[in-house]
Each structure stands twice: as structure tokens, then as C-alpha cells.
Design an enzyme around this catalytic site. Structure first.
Site, short mmCIF file in Angstrom:
data_model
loop_
_atom_site.label_atom_id
_atom_site.label_comp_id
_atom_site.label_asym_id
_atom_site.label_seq_id
_atom_site.Cartn_x
_atom_site.Cartn_y
_atom_site.Cartn_z
N CYS A 42 0.81 -1.21 0.00
CA CYS A 42 0.00 0.00 0.00
C CYS A 42 0.85 1.27 0.00
CB CYS A 42 -0.93 0.00 1.21
SG CYS A 42 -2.02 -1.44 1.28
N THR A 272 -7.67 -25.40 3.52
CA THR A 272 -8.14 -25.70 2.17
C THR A 272 -8.80 -27.08 2.16
OG1 THR A 272 -6.14 -26.83 1.42
CG2 THR A 272 -6.16 -24.41 1.27
N PRO A 275 -6.38 -31.12 4.23
CA PRO A 275 -6.26 -30.76 5.65
C PRO A 275 -4.86 -30.34 6.08
CG PRO A 275 -6.55 -33.14 5.39
CD PRO A 275 -6.82 -32.53 4.05
N ALA A 279 -4.40 -21.66 3.49
CA ALA A 279 -4.18 -20.55 2.57
C ALA A 279 -4.72 -19.28 3.22
CB ALA A 279 -4.87 -20.80 1.23
N TYR A 425 -17.04 13.63 22.03
CA TYR A 425 -17.28 14.97 21.50
C TYR A 425 -16.50 16.03 22.26
CZ TYR A 425 -19.48 19.57 21.46
OH TYR A 425 -19.68 20.92 21.42
N LYS A 433 -23.87 16.20 17.90
CA LYS A 433 -24.50 15.21 17.04
C LYS A 433 -23.47 14.82 16.00
CE LYS A 433 -29.07 17.35 17.60
NZ LYS A 433 -30.16 18.06 16.89
#
Length: 566
Positions: A42, A272, A275, A279, A425, A433
Site C-alpha cells: 500500500c 483448504t 487438511p 491458505a 465529543y 450530534k
């Protein structure tokens, strides 16, 4: 116990570290085909643009540091080319020497990730045509973008990577054009939010070509990007950012069960159909907690969690992965855009009945300096008010609101639950609000039948309806600046005194800037016996979608004026 992990980025590195913390005696081998492990996919666009200056910051661990801390045998530039499930063996190719060898395992974890979509386009093998998926891709793009004479770039694809790449190339001073096949950027978003993104991109000098596709490249001399409409764009570099697909050739090759869109099918323990093989990460199918259907969602957060869960189960801890909502956030120049749960179009595609609400709230108390408005689209069940998804475009505070919506969707909260949430707040951070509360208030009013709404795309039909009076209740100056053709203007503060002059035999379509004043007018008129409904999101939303015109984050409520002094 010997555990071999195929892939050493998000899920693979997380699985290896967790395995070691749970079992000091396990033999752990990571086989990674690139030259890097545990790197931040990223962050790659931000190194291209110079925001992250030191390329070493992209790698959270090196093979050496990971080996030293976790006693894991890390082998970079080693590609697994096949799996023998019967013999519990993987075939490995050393990409540096070309030699091949077999590696045994007791448990195998597949974390191959996803790969960039690269269609068979003529000229795509030219070094001026790049993708951005690996560190090697990033370094190549970083150097090319700074090369002599590089002034123009074309980005094919307007998804997450396409937008981030376009922004960072623009930061370098390049002229950038995005070519997007569909009619909007950010395909996961609905058009109302995508329109705001497109406006922000254009405001920062990025050209956007919608409903166009790259069909190839003329690489003789100056690079020309060939488009589906027969035109071309001259460029010095091109980036193919058409999205990703799961990289699952290994899983298919050894006969594992496959899921939607070519993903690896796993259970909630990341196991997967074999057994002894697990993944995790971008290559696996996940369950959408809202639709309960299989889905393919490539995100770093889920990948890391899945790697950890696979390791837990290998070591006897019965951890479960309970699905992916797709909660995500993206920076678009000064704007922040975030998503969670179902979009309107995703809900409709899944056959889920939904409605939507649009709210515009300041990031913090409007009287405290620096407040800017955020646009919130909330998708909900019209019968129960259950929250199905949310999308937000704005500036500060977007990320924390989408996180609250994510919890609401995950836990099945309703609009009334949102209205009742107690959220922190103080004037520099929020309002009494909160924007999340406001979405709850608005949706509750709709569910309880206190107001009826129509949307921007209903306006053409309403304009043709002879029995409907379009009543714009903004101020006279607002009306003069812009109004929908055929509407008449009665400002809200004058409306109560003029109700006797209105015909109760007509239907009234009420219009304001964002939907707040028109809601107030609806309540006033309904209680006096009028048949009325209002425009959700007001002319702000209508113009953003139909004309590409959006406000730049003003913080005052609909109809409020900033006063000077006391």
C-alpha cells in the site's frame, strides 16, 4: 513440525511470526519469489511520488532481520513451481541460479497474494509501460518518472492503485491522464461518491477520460497510448492499473478446491480442501458478512489476520475468520474517501432490497476553526433500518467515522442504534450530534415514515409530472445562483406564512441545498395536509453527479450563514 510458507508479504510474514511465537521448536521456511519480504504494498505509490523518500521504509522486515528475530529460514527469489500433495513436497526454483529442488513439509501455507491484471496489449512489453504491485515495480517506476524528458503519464484504470499512482505522479509535476473503462473512477463506490473524487482529481490537474479503454501502445518513437475510440494519447510513460486477480496457479495445479473468481476455497480456519494445506491473503475466497456469499477482496488488513489465524489452527488454537466487509480508505490529494459494507450497486447485484440516505456533516463543530463538510452515503434496509454499508468523502475525520460504520454493519446495527451511539465529543474533534448520529437520525425518519425522499436521477421524471410543483425553499440569492428548471422559489423562513396560497390538491417536490431545509419544510407541510417529498442530498448532490460541480467542504449546515461578531 515443519511448516513451509509460499509467499512472504502480508499474510505469509504474519503467519510465520505467529507460528514462531506459538511454537519455538517448529521448523519454518518462507519461500518468496521476489527479492523482498514483509513489504508494504500500500505504500508503493507514495515512494514513487517521493512522500516516502527512503525505499528502505517500505520493508517492515528484511530476510536477515526476520531470520534473526524469528529464527525463520527466509529464501527470497525462490519460486514454488508445483506442489505434490501425496508426497507432501513442493518443487522450488532458485531464480538467481536457475536450479530446482524439492522441499518437504508437514503443513503448507499458501499466501501467493494477487497479481496485477495485464491484458495482452500490443506494446505492453515496452519498458515505458509498467505495473505497480511489487517493490521491484515500484523502484522501476520511481526511476522512470524522474528520468530526463518524462513529462506526461497515462494511467490505465481508476481504481485504488490507479488513483494513488496518478496523484503521486502529479506530485512529481507530470501531466497525468486517467483512462477508465466505465463511467466513473473507483468502481467499488457508487456514482455519488465517485463524482466527488473525480472533481477533486480534476481540481488538482488530473485529466480523466471516462468510458474509454486502453487497447495497446505504439512504441515507435514517442509512446502513444491507443484507446478504444480510435484516438491516442502521447505519453512518456504509462501505468497499467486495471486491478488484481488472485494468483492461484499453484493451488489449481495440485487440485485444491477453488472458489469465486479463481480464489482458493478455505473454511473459517483458513484450511483448504487438503487438511495439511492452509491458505490466506489476497488469493483466498472470503465470506461477505452481509450477503453471506463468497467474495474476492484484496486488502492488507484481512490478509494479516488470516495469516495469524492459519498459524493458530496449525498450532491447535481454533481461531476463526468471520468474513470481510471490504472496509477501506484512500487519500485523493486533500480528500479522504472511505467505504465499508455494501454499496448500493453491490446490494442490488446481490438481490438485496435497499434504500440510501445522504447527509452532509462538519468534521467537527462548525464554530471551531477548520471544520469541513463530509459527504456520507449510507445504504440501509428500508423495512428494518439495518445498516448495510456506508461511503464517505471528505477531509479530516472520515477514517474514524467509517470505522464506526464498519462496526455497525458487522454487528447488524439499525439506524436507531446509530442515533443512540455515544461518541466522543469536543469542538476540535466532533459535534454533539456526530456525523454517524446524523445518518441514524435521517434514516430513522425515513423508516418511521416522517419524510419521503426521491433521488437525483428521479428529477427528469418529476419535471415532466404535471401534478407536481417543484418548490425550491432556499434563499433568493441561492436560487438565482442555480435552480432546477421549472421550480419556484419560496424561502423556508417565508414558507409558513404562505401555505394558505398553496393548492393542497397538488403534490410538492421540495428542494434545498443538502436536504436539511427541505426536510423541515416537508414536516411543516405534511402536518398541514400537503402531499410532499424532498430531494435527498439537495442540489449539492444533484450538481455533483450531473454537472461535476461540488463544493469545497464548507462546514455550515444547510441554510446557515456565518455571522460576524456577536
Amino acid at each position: 513440525m515443519k511448516v513451509v510458507i509460499v509467499g512472504g508479504v502480508a499474510a505469509g510474514a504474519s503467519a510465520a511470526a505467529r507460528l514462531r511465537r506459538l511454537d519455538e521448536d517448529a521448523e519454518i521456511v518462507i519461500l518468496e519469489r521476489t527479492g523482498y519480504i514483509s513489504y508494504a504494498n500500500c505504500g508503493l505509490p507514495y515512494h514513487v511520488g517521493g512522500v516516502i523518500e527512503d525505499r528502505r521504509e517500505l520493508t517492515l522486515q528484511t530476510p536477515e532481520s526476520f531470520r534473526s528475530r524469528f529464527n525463520v529460514d527466509v529464501r527470497v527469489r525462490h519460486e514454488v513451481i508445483s506442489i505434490d500433495r501425496e508426497e507432501k513436497m513442493v518443487r522450488v526454483r532458485d531464480l538467481s541460479s536457475g536450479e530446482e529442488y524439492d522441499e518437504s513439509y508437514d503443513r503448507l501455507i499458501l499466501t501467493p497474494g494477487a497479481k496485477a491484471i495485464m491484458p495482452a496489449l500490443g506494446g505492453s512489453d515496452d519498458p515505458r509501460v509498467l505495473t505497480l504491485r511489487t517493490v521491484e515495480d515500484c523502484l522501476a517506476m520511481h526511476d522512470l518518472a524522474r528520468g530526463p524528458g518524462v513529462r506526461r503519464a497515462v494511467v490505465a484504470g481508476g481504481g485504488y492503485i490507479g488513483l494513488e499512482t496518478a496523484e503521486n505522479l502529479r506530485h512529481l509535476g507530470l501531466d497525468v491522464t486517467i483512462v477508465q473503462r466505465s463511467g466513473q473512477v473507483l468502481p467499488p463506490a457508487d456514482i455519488e461518491i465517485a463524482a466527488e473524487v473525480q472533481s477533486e482529481m480534476r481540481r488538482n490537474g488530473v485529466e480523466i477520460r471516462l468510458n474509454a479503454a486502453v487497447e495497446g501502445f505504439d512504441t515507435q518513437g514517442t509512446l502513444k497510448v491507443l484507446l478504444s475510440d480510435g484516438s491516442s494519447i502521447e505519453a512518456d510513460m504509462a501505468v497499467i492499473a486495471l486491478g488484481v486477480v488472485p494468483d492461484t496457479a499453484l493451488a489449481k495445479g495440485c487440485g485444491l478446491s477453488m472458489g469465486v473468481k479463481g480464489t482458493i476455497l478455505v473454511d473459517s480456519h483458513m484450511r483448504t480442501s487438503d487438511p495439511d494445506i492452509y491458505a490466506a491473503g489476497d488469493a483466498v475466497a472470503v465470506i461477505d458478512p452481509v450477503t453471506k456469499r463468497e467474495s474476492f477482496i484484496a486488502l492488507a488488513g484481512p490478509a494479516n489476520k488470516q495469516g495469524r489465524i492459519a498459524a493458530d489452527n496449525i498450532c491447535g488454537i481454533p481461531s476463526e475468520y468471520k468474513g470481510t466487509l471490504g472496509t477501506s480508505v484512500i487519500k485523493v490529494f486533500d480528500m479522504t474517501v472511505a467505504f465499508t459494507g455494501l454499496s448500493e450497486k453491490a446490494a442490488k447485484a446481490a438481490g438485496i432490497v435497499c434504500d440510501k440516505a445522504f447527509t452532509y456533516s462538519a468534521s467537527h463543530a462548525s464554530y471551531y476553526p477548520g471544520a469541513r463538510s463530509m459527504s456520507v452515503k449510507t445504504v440501509f434496509d428500508p423495512e428494518t433500518g439495518r445498516i448495510l454499508g456506508a461511503q464517505i468523502a471528505g477531509y479530516e475525520g472520515v477514517d474514524k467515522r467509517v470505522d464506526v460504520f464498519s462496526i455497525a454493519v458487522r454487528t447488524g446495527m439499525t439506524a436507531q442504534d446509530l442515533a443512540e451511539l455515544e461518541l466522543a465529543y469536543a469542538p476540535p474533534y466532533s459535534s454533539a450530534k456526530d456525523p454517524v448520529n446524523m445518518a441514524g437520525f435521517v434514516i430513522s425518519n425515513l423508516v418511521f415514515g416522517l419524510v419521503r425522499q426521491v433521488h437525483w436521477d428521479d428529477v427528469p421524471a418529476i419535471k415532466e409530472a404535471e401534478e407536481v410543483v417543484m418548490l425550491d425553499i432556499r434563499t433568493e440569492s441561492e436560487y438565482r445562483d442555480f435552480h432546477i428548471d421549472g421550480s419556484v422559489n419560496i424561502p423556508l423562513d417565508s414558507l409558513r406564512g404562505r401555505l394558505d396560497s398553496l393548492d393542497k390538491g397538488r403534490r410538492y417536490f421540495l428542494i434545498c441545498r443538502t436536504g436539511l431545509r427541505s426536510y423541515i419544510a416537508c414536516r411543516m407541510m405534511c402536518q398541514k395536509g400537503f402531499d410532499c417529498f424532498h430531494l435527498a442530498g439537495g442540489v449539492r448532490l444533484y450538481r455533483a453527479v450531473t454537472e461535476g460541480i461540488r463544493s469545497q467542504g464548507e462546514s455550515l449546515p444547510c441554510g446557515a450563514e456565518r455571522r460576524q461578531g456577536f
